[in-house]
Write a protein that holds these residues in place. Structure first.
Motif, short mmCIF file in Angstrom:
data_model
loop_
_atom_site.label_atom_id
_atom_site.label_comp_id
_atom_site.label_asym_id
_atom_site.label_seq_id
_atom_site.Cartn_x
_atom_site.Cartn_y
_atom_site.Cartn_z
N ASP A 156 0.81 -1.22 0.00
CA ASP A 156 0.00 0.00 0.00
C ASP A 156 0.84 1.27 0.00
O ASP A 156 0.41 2.30 -0.53
N PHE A 157 2.03 1.23 0.61
CA PHE A 157 2.85 2.44 0.73
C PHE A 157 4.19 2.30 0.00
O PHE A 157 5.15 2.99 0.31
N ARG A 158 4.23 1.43 -0.99
CA ARG A 158 5.46 1.22 -1.76
C ARG A 158 5.89 2.53 -2.43
O ARG A 158 5.09 3.23 -3.05
N GLY A 159 7.17 2.85 -2.29
CA GLY A 159 7.74 4.04 -2.92
C GLY A 159 7.59 5.32 -2.13
O GLY A 159 8.15 6.35 -2.52
N LEU A 160 6.89 5.28 -1.02
CA LEU A 160 6.67 6.51 -0.23
C LEU A 160 7.77 6.68 0.81
O LEU A 160 7.52 6.80 2.01
#
Length: 313
Positions: A54-58
């Motif tokens: 859900d928060f990949r790359g953040l």
């Protein structure tokens, strides 16, 4: 300009020259959130689960709010990409345990108003930067804290109010400056209950069922400035107060105190107390204020700091 991404509420929300239409309709974390987002606001939606990616790359995310959703499940790797996140607002959800593998960078966790009944040993493992935990309004009892539940934490602030505690919990972090245990079912403060909290400045025990505070139990708190014991069942002023050199504010209103002695607050003689009181509340107790000797408050800085009266049977 830092990017803020908000998807909650029911309106048009703008940040600088960027505007987003928001509504109470999300059931999962949105895709394609900008990678430079620093504050992600997903509160007031219907999200039920936080998934692995859900928060990949953040990697720049500083704060995340998922407040007031319906989250009951969090994947163990959900927070893995969030290497810089410092604030997590998780209140008003359906979690029964503390989420696993929280980011090591986390400083503040707000997880009140969930369904937490157990805090397992090592639940906060690796969170050496954590400073503040708010976990009130969970149906947790004293037995719900496993030995070692708070091991490794160097907290300044901890709130476990509105829970089902019947005594002061054991083995909380000894670094605490503020401990709030208001609105519980605590019956008494026993001699060793506070022995490890020598750094406390503020202690909240209001709105409990406390009838007795064992003599010398408060003397383990040499730095205490503020003590909240209002809305309990005390019949007399705690005996340790005259010897607490730095105590400045004490709330004793709404108890069953019928007498106040001349030495209940101040030590005998001058020069023993390091700080004058600037607040003593005794209202809504069955004590006749005209029977209390003026010398009782000889170590109070201002007569307006004393509150009496308004007792109702």
């Amino acid at each position: 300009m830092e990017t803020r991404w908000k998807t909650s509420g029911s309106s048009i929300w703008c940040e600088g020259n960027q505007c987003f239409h928001v509504c109470l309709c999300l059931t999962e974390v949105p895709k394609n959130i900008p990678s430079d987002t620093k504050f992600l606001d997903l509160q007031n939606n219907r999200i039920t689960e936080l998934k692995e990616n859900d928060f990949r790359g953040l990697t720049n995310l500083y704060a995340l709010s998922v407040r007031n959703n319906k989250i009951s499940k969090v994947h163990p790797k959900t927070f893995a990409p969030l290497k810089r996140m410092q604030k997590l607002y998780f209140s008003k959800n359906l979690m029964s345990t503390i989420p696993k593998n929280l980011p090591a960078s986390l400083v503040e966790l707000r997880i009140h108003e969930n369904r937490i009944k157990k805090v397992a040993a090592g639940a906060f493992s690796g969170l050496g930067n954590m400073n503040c935990i708010e976990m009130g309004a969970n149906p947790i009892q004293n037995s719900g804290f496993e030995p070692g539940a708070f091991k490794g934490l160097r907290l300044n602030f901890l709130r476990i109010s509105d829970a089902k505690l019947t005594g002061v919990p054991k083995d909380l972090p000894d670094s605490l400056h503020e401990l709030h245990l208001d609105h519980n079912q605590i019956q008494a403060v026993e001699l060793e209950d506070l022995s490890r909290y020598k750094n406390l400045y503020r202690l909240g025990l209001g709105f409990n069922h406390i009838r007795n505070i064992e003599q010398s139990s408060l003397l383990y708190l040499p730095r205490l400035r503020e003590l909240h014991l209002d809305n309990n069942r005390l019949t007399h002023v705690p005996q340790d107060l005259p010897n607490m050199k730095y105590l400045q504010v004490v709330y004793l209103h709404s108890n069953n105190i019928s007498q106040v002695g001349v030495d209940d607050f101040c030590p005998r003689g001058f020069g023993m107390k390091k700080a004058f009181y600037n607040g003593i509340s005794l209202f809504e107790n069955p004590v006749n204020y005209w029977e209390v000797q003026p010398a009782t408050f000889r170590c109070v800085g201002d007569r307006f700091a004393i509150q009496f009266g308004n007792y109702k049977k």
